[in-house]
Design a protein around this motif. Sequence first.
Motif, mmCIF file in Angstrom:
data_model
loop_
_atom_site.group_PDB
_atom_site.id
_atom_site.type_symbol
_atom_site.label_atom_id
_atom_site.label_comp_id
_atom_site.label_asym_id
_atom_site.label_seq_id
_atom_site.Cartn_x
_atom_site.Cartn_y
_atom_site.Cartn_z
ATOM 1 N N CYS A 110 14.116 -47.128 -4.579
ATOM 2 C CA CYS A 110 13.876 -47.988 -5.750
ATOM 3 C C CYS A 110 13.057 -47.260 -6.814
ATOM 4 N N TRP A 111 12.214 -46.335 -6.385
ATOM 5 C CA TRP A 111 11.352 -45.653 -7.346
ATOM 6 C C TRP A 111 12.122 -44.934 -8.454
ATOM 7 N N PRO A 112 13.187 -44.161 -8.149
ATOM 8 C CA PRO A 112 13.899 -43.474 -9.240
ATOM 9 C C PRO A 112 14.450 -44.424 -10.304
ATOM 10 N N VAL A 113 14.803 -45.639 -9.910
ATOM 11 C CA VAL A 113 15.287 -46.618 -10.882
ATOM 12 C C VAL A 113 14.180 -46.932 -11.886
ATOM 13 N N LEU A 114 12.992 -47.247 -11.368
ATOM 14 C CA LEU A 114 11.859 -47.548 -12.234
ATOM 15 C C LEU A 114 11.426 -46.317 -13.024
ATOM 16 N N GLN A 115 11.451 -45.169 -12.387
ATOM 17 C CA GLN A 115 11.035 -43.933 -13.058
ATOM 18 C C GLN A 115 11.913 -43.636 -14.275
ATOM 19 N N LYS A 116 13.229 -43.764 -14.129
ATOM 20 C CA LYS A 116 14.137 -43.529 -15.265
ATOM 21 C C LYS A 116 13.888 -44.533 -16.378
ATOM 22 N N THR A 117 13.625 -45.769 -16.000
ATOM 23 C CA THR A 117 13.331 -46.797 -17.001
ATOM 24 C C THR A 117 12.077 -46.452 -17.775
ATOM 25 N N LEU A 118 11.056 -45.987 -17.068
ATOM 26 C CA LEU A 118 9.803 -45.611 -17.727
ATOM 27 C C LEU A 118 10.008 -44.412 -18.656
ATOM 28 N N GLU A 119 10.747 -43.413 -18.174
ATOM 29 C CA GLU A 119 10.982 -42.205 -18.971
ATOM 30 C C GLU A 119 11.769 -42.517 -20.241
ATOM 31 N N ARG A 120 12.748 -43.396 -20.125
ATOM 32 C CA ARG A 120 13.630 -43.692 -21.260
ATOM 33 C C ARG A 120 13.123 -44.833 -22.144
ATOM 34 N N GLY A 121 12.130 -45.575 -21.652
ATOM 35 C CA GLY A 121 11.663 -46.739 -22.405
ATOM 36 C C GLY A 121 12.751 -47.791 -22.532
ATOM 37 N N SER A 122 13.542 -47.943 -21.479
ATOM 38 C CA SER A 122 14.702 -48.838 -21.525
ATOM 39 C C SER A 122 14.310 -50.292 -21.745
ATOM 40 N N ARG A 123 15.182 -50.969 -22.487
ATOM 41 C CA ARG A 123 15.024 -52.395 -22.752
ATOM 42 C C ARG A 123 16.329 -53.088 -22.374
ATOM 43 N N ALA A 124 16.224 -54.371 -22.045
ATOM 44 C CA ALA A 124 17.413 -55.156 -21.712
ATOM 45 C C ALA A 124 18.303 -55.272 -22.938
ATOM 46 N N ASN A 125 19.589 -55.225 -22.727
ATOM 47 C CA ASN A 125 20.573 -55.366 -23.789
ATOM 48 C C ASN A 125 20.849 -56.860 -23.995
ATOM 49 N N THR A 126 19.794 -57.588 -24.328
ATOM 50 C CA THR A 126 19.862 -59.038 -24.503
ATOM 51 C C THR A 126 19.051 -59.411 -25.737
ATOM 52 N N PRO A 127 19.149 -60.651 -26.175
ATOM 53 C CA PRO A 127 18.331 -61.069 -27.323
ATOM 54 C C PRO A 127 16.820 -60.914 -27.089
ATOM 55 N N LEU A 128 16.361 -61.042 -25.848
ATOM 56 C CA LEU A 128 14.927 -60.893 -25.569
ATOM 57 C C LEU A 128 14.464 -59.436 -25.620
ATOM 58 N N GLU A 129 15.387 -58.511 -25.406
ATOM 59 C CA GLU A 129 15.074 -57.078 -25.368
ATOM 60 C C GLU A 129 13.846 -56.779 -24.499
ATOM 61 N N THR A 130 13.849 -57.345 -23.321
ATOM 62 C CA THR A 130 12.737 -57.178 -22.388
ATOM 63 C C THR A 130 12.566 -55.712 -22.014
ATOM 64 N N PRO A 131 11.344 -55.176 -22.089
ATOM 65 C CA PRO A 131 11.119 -53.824 -21.565
ATOM 66 C C PRO A 131 11.385 -53.860 -20.051
ATOM 67 N N LEU A 132 12.371 -53.111 -19.614
ATOM 68 C CA LEU A 132 12.827 -53.231 -18.224
ATOM 69 C C LEU A 132 11.814 -52.761 -17.188
ATOM 70 N N TRP A 133 10.786 -52.016 -17.616
ATOM 71 C CA TRP A 133 9.782 -51.590 -16.641
ATOM 72 C C TRP A 133 9.015 -52.793 -16.092
ATOM 73 N N ILE A 134 8.976 -53.884 -16.823
ATOM 74 C CA ILE A 134 8.239 -55.062 -16.343
ATOM 75 C C ILE A 134 8.948 -55.697 -15.139
ATOM 76 N N PRO A 135 10.202 -56.159 -15.279
ATOM 77 C CA PRO A 135 10.836 -56.754 -14.093
ATOM 78 C C PRO A 135 11.088 -55.726 -12.993
ATOM 79 N N GLN A 136 11.426 -54.478 -13.376
ATOM 80 C CA GLN A 136 11.663 -53.468 -12.345
ATOM 81 C C GLN A 136 10.377 -53.078 -11.634
ATOM 82 N N GLY A 137 9.260 -53.089 -12.350
ATOM 83 C CA GLY A 137 7.973 -52.792 -11.730
ATOM 84 C C GLY A 137 7.588 -53.863 -10.714
ATOM 85 N N ILE A 138 7.834 -55.120 -11.074
ATOM 86 C CA ILE A 138 7.554 -56.224 -10.142
ATOM 87 C C ILE A 138 8.471 -56.124 -8.928
#
Length: 181
Positions: A110-138
Amino acid sequence: MIDNLQGAVIRANRAVALLLGVGLVLTVLFILTDVILRKSGAGSLGGSDEISGYVMAAVASWGMACAMVERAHVRIDVIRHKLAQPGRIAMDLFAMIVTNATIILIAWHCWPVLQKTLERGSRANTPLETPLWIPQGIWFSGWVWFALCATALTLIGIAHLRAQRSDAFEATLGIGSELEE
């Protein structure tokens, strides 16, 4: 000391379960409010589907440890209940070691998933544009918590065996049985 550690793991997981329950209730209320607003023509709060998905991922990863501590995971005991106590102990210990290894492997991957999200600053492709590190971190921290709890219970079970406390071992890692109840 072993009993204190086991009690701390149980208390911590009951607190986690309570928080998860509150989170689920709040999510249901949020969805219900959103549905009522939409049906009444008053608009929408938005994001209820996205947020509920994040909550479910958190509940799934964090809830696994809670279920394990309460011995609520499903195990098949067709052979186990026919064995003498040493055989049951061996099967319970083997099952816990395999479970523990599997959980550690999942958390590790699971760590590489979160790590890539952190490195890329990924956000959800939705109207909320949630920073994905938040739900993935939890989600990731839930798997780590599950791995820590499984490791603690495995070591506690081994300590009970070394101290020749088979009843304490059974209370920690045994699965019980409908036939015994």
